[in-house]
Design a protein around this motif. Structure first.
Motif, mmCIF file in Angstrom:
data_model
loop_
_atom_site.group_PDB
_atom_site.id
_atom_site.type_symbol
_atom_site.label_atom_id
_atom_site.label_comp_id
_atom_site.label_asym_id
_atom_site.label_seq_id
_atom_site.Cartn_x
_atom_site.Cartn_y
_atom_site.Cartn_z
ATOM 1 N N GLY A 237 1.458 19.754 -14.763
ATOM 2 C CA GLY A 237 1.155 19.814 -16.338
ATOM 3 C C GLY A 237 1.985 19.023 -17.112
ATOM 4 N N GLU A 238 2.803 17.763 -16.454
ATOM 5 C CA GLU A 238 3.370 16.618 -17.181
ATOM 6 C C GLU A 238 2.486 15.912 -17.699
ATOM 7 O OE1 GLU A 238 6.575 14.855 -15.172
ATOM 8 O OE2 GLU A 238 6.698 16.517 -13.784
ATOM 9 N N ILE A 239 1.119 15.747 -17.101
ATOM 10 C CA ILE A 239 0.049 14.656 -17.978
ATOM 11 C C ILE A 239 -1.053 15.488 -17.874
ATOM 12 C CG2 ILE A 239 1.458 12.613 -17.252
ATOM 13 C CD1 ILE A 239 -0.519 12.118 -14.810
ATOM 14 N N THR A 240 -1.959 14.952 -18.680
ATOM 15 C CA THR A 240 -3.322 15.674 -18.753
ATOM 16 C C THR A 240 -4.193 14.979 -17.818
ATOM 17 O OG1 THR A 240 -4.202 13.970 -20.346
ATOM 18 C CG2 THR A 240 -2.999 16.010 -21.177
ATOM 19 N N GLN A 241 -5.468 15.723 -17.388
ATOM 20 C CA GLN A 241 -6.305 14.994 -16.655
ATOM 21 C C GLN A 241 -6.779 13.844 -17.041
ATOM 22 O OE1 GLN A 241 -7.597 16.535 -13.489
ATOM 23 N NE2 GLN A 241 -8.579 14.361 -13.310
ATOM 24 N N GLU A 242 -7.111 13.721 -18.450
ATOM 25 C CA GLU A 242 -7.457 12.515 -19.142
ATOM 26 C C GLU A 242 -6.333 11.142 -18.838
ATOM 27 O OE1 GLU A 242 -8.801 10.685 -23.589
ATOM 28 O OE2 GLU A 242 -8.694 12.705 -23.235
ATOM 29 N N GLU A 243 -5.117 11.547 -18.745
ATOM 30 C CA GLU A 243 -3.890 10.571 -18.628
ATOM 31 C C GLU A 243 -4.023 10.151 -17.382
ATOM 32 O OE1 GLU A 243 -0.796 11.774 -21.819
ATOM 33 O OE2 GLU A 243 -0.946 13.271 -20.149
ATOM 34 N N TYR A 244 -4.285 10.985 -16.376
ATOM 35 C CA TYR A 244 -4.243 11.035 -14.992
ATOM 36 C C TYR A 244 -5.668 9.966 -14.679
ATOM 37 C CZ TYR A 244 -4.699 11.668 -9.881
ATOM 38 O OH TYR A 244 -5.016 11.515 -8.487
ATOM 39 N N ASP A 245 -6.527 10.282 -15.431
ATOM 40 C CA ASP A 245 -8.038 9.273 -15.193
ATOM 41 C C ASP A 245 -7.620 8.233 -15.742
ATOM 42 O OD1 ASP A 245 -9.304 11.396 -13.594
ATOM 43 O OD2 ASP A 245 -10.515 12.113 -15.510
ATOM 44 N N ASP A 246 -6.918 7.913 -16.716
ATOM 45 C CA ASP A 246 -6.829 6.775 -17.448
ATOM 46 C C ASP A 246 -5.995 5.896 -16.528
ATOM 47 O OD1 ASP A 246 -8.344 7.055 -19.745
ATOM 48 O OD2 ASP A 246 -6.721 7.668 -20.932
ATOM 49 N N TRP A 247 -4.855 6.387 -15.917
ATOM 50 C CA TRP A 247 -4.081 5.773 -14.926
ATOM 51 C C TRP A 247 -4.903 5.252 -13.647
ATOM 52 C CZ3 TRP A 247 -3.125 7.064 -9.757
ATOM 53 C CH2 TRP A 247 -1.954 6.181 -9.166
ATOM 54 N N ARG A 248 -5.888 6.243 -13.232
ATOM 55 C CA ARG A 248 -6.487 5.889 -11.980
ATOM 56 C C ARG A 248 -7.613 4.732 -12.183
ATOM 57 N NH1 ARG A 248 -9.975 9.998 -9.242
ATOM 58 N NH2 ARG A 248 -10.474 10.635 -11.403
ATOM 59 N N TYR A 249 -8.332 4.709 -13.336
ATOM 60 C CA TYR A 249 -9.116 3.800 -13.636
ATOM 61 C C TYR A 249 -8.489 2.459 -14.024
ATOM 62 C CZ TYR A 249 -12.113 7.894 -12.934
ATOM 63 O OH TYR A 249 -12.641 8.907 -12.366
ATOM 64 N N ASN A 250 -7.389 2.349 -14.496
ATOM 65 C CA ASN A 250 -6.857 1.114 -14.865
ATOM 66 C C ASN A 250 -5.842 0.582 -14.010
ATOM 67 O OD1 ASN A 250 -7.896 0.521 -17.613
ATOM 68 N ND2 ASN A 250 -7.639 2.593 -18.090
ATOM 69 N N PHE A 251 -5.751 1.343 -12.833
ATOM 70 C CA PHE A 251 -4.965 0.765 -11.583
ATOM 71 C C PHE A 251 -5.215 -0.512 -11.083
ATOM 72 C CE2 PHE A 251 -3.225 0.461 -7.431
ATOM 73 C CZ PHE A 251 -1.915 0.793 -7.585
ATOM 74 N N LYS A 252 -4.072 -1.533 -11.290
ATOM 75 C CA LYS A 252 -4.000 -2.831 -10.735
ATOM 76 C C LYS A 252 -3.381 -3.131 -9.653
ATOM 77 C CE LYS A 252 -5.640 -4.357 -15.354
ATOM 78 N NZ LYS A 252 -5.274 -4.970 -16.560
ATOM 79 N N LEU B 12 0.760 -1.105 0.047
ATOM 80 C CA LEU B 12 -0.098 -0.061 0.251
ATOM 81 C C LEU B 12 0.973 1.383 -0.047
ATOM 82 C CD1 LEU B 12 -2.837 1.429 0.118
ATOM 83 C CD2 LEU B 12 -2.501 1.397 2.630
ATOM 84 N N SER B 13 2.003 1.237 0.712
ATOM 85 C CA SER B 13 2.856 2.378 0.956
ATOM 86 C C SER B 13 3.357 2.717 -0.663
ATOM 87 C CB SER B 13 4.069 2.032 1.735
ATOM 88 O OG SER B 13 4.723 3.213 1.836
ATOM 89 N N LEU B 14 3.862 1.666 -1.393
ATOM 90 C CA LEU B 14 4.492 2.011 -2.705
ATOM 91 C C LEU B 14 3.192 2.405 -3.488
ATOM 92 C CD1 LEU B 14 6.653 -1.605 -2.834
ATOM 93 C CD2 LEU B 14 7.365 1.019 -2.424
ATOM 94 N N ASP B 15 2.099 1.815 -3.347
ATOM 95 C CA ASP B 15 0.883 2.219 -4.268
ATOM 96 C C ASP B 15 0.639 3.685 -4.043
ATOM 97 O OD1 ASP B 15 0.843 -0.103 -5.579
ATOM 98 O OD2 ASP B 15 -0.980 -0.764 -4.228
ATOM 99 N N LEU B 16 0.638 4.133 -2.629
ATOM 100 C CA LEU B 16 0.357 5.347 -2.535
ATOM 101 C C LEU B 16 1.135 6.326 -2.794
ATOM 102 C CD1 LEU B 16 -1.144 5.137 1.362
ATOM 103 C CD2 LEU B 16 -2.402 5.620 -0.696
ATOM 104 N N SER B 17 2.542 5.851 -2.875
ATOM 105 C CA SER B 17 3.868 6.772 -3.201
ATOM 106 C C SER B 17 3.516 7.001 -4.831
ATOM 107 C CB SER B 17 5.174 6.318 -3.053
ATOM 108 O OG SER B 17 5.538 6.200 -1.653
ATOM 109 N N PHE B 18 3.355 5.967 -5.526
ATOM 110 C CA PHE B 18 3.075 6.036 -7.095
ATOM 111 C C PHE B 18 1.855 7.142 -7.259
ATOM 112 C CE2 PHE B 18 1.910 3.945 -11.126
ATOM 113 C CZ PHE B 18 3.007 4.560 -11.774
#
Length: 144
Positions: free
Chosen positions: A129-144, A112-118
């Protein structure tokens, strides 16, 4: 939030109609929209295999569709209590308000600590501004 609300959220995010989603997961054209409407309304609950197919079509992990019930204060509190039981997350009052605390060491803490750091790193990238909201959302909704 029940599964139906999550299906609706991600279906709309994908710009799909109920019929399009139903057809994409293999329902017959005559009933595709009705079936999805039943899942979205909560009158039916998809089995695991169908849930996986819906998630795949919507481009998310099945876990993104099965979040705990957080639509009510009681449901959210139960989810927080489960986090306390599983990961040792507790709550503290301080001068700035109320904070959650991740207690170390605790069974299950390291992953969990590693996941929270990520997560923190991805959020920092969004804020800078390195990534867009869409890229951030894609990361969140595909997190495994």
């Amino acid at each position: 939030m029940h599964i139906g609300n999550r299906i609706r959220f991600f279906r709309r995010r994908a710009g799909m109609t109920q019929k399009e989603l139903g057809l994409s997961v293999g329902f017959l054209p005559v009933s595709a929209d009705v079936r999805i409407a039943q899942y979205e309304s909560g009158s039916r609950k998809p089995k695991a295999e169908l849930l996986a197919a819906i998630a795949h079509v919507l481009g998310v992990t099945p876990a993104a569709l099965t979040v705990p019930d957080i639509d009510s204060s009681a449901g959210l509190m139960q989810a927080l209590f489960a986090l306390e039981d599983r990961y040792g997350i507790t709550i503290e009052e301080n001068a700035a308000g109320t904070d959650f605390r991740l207690n170390i060491p605790y069974p299950g803490f390291t992953p969990l600590s590693l996941d929270l750091s990520f997560w923190a790193e991805q959020h920092r990238r969004l804020e800078s501004g390195e990534i867009t909201q869409e890229e951030y959302d894609d990361w969140r909704y595909n997190f495994k």
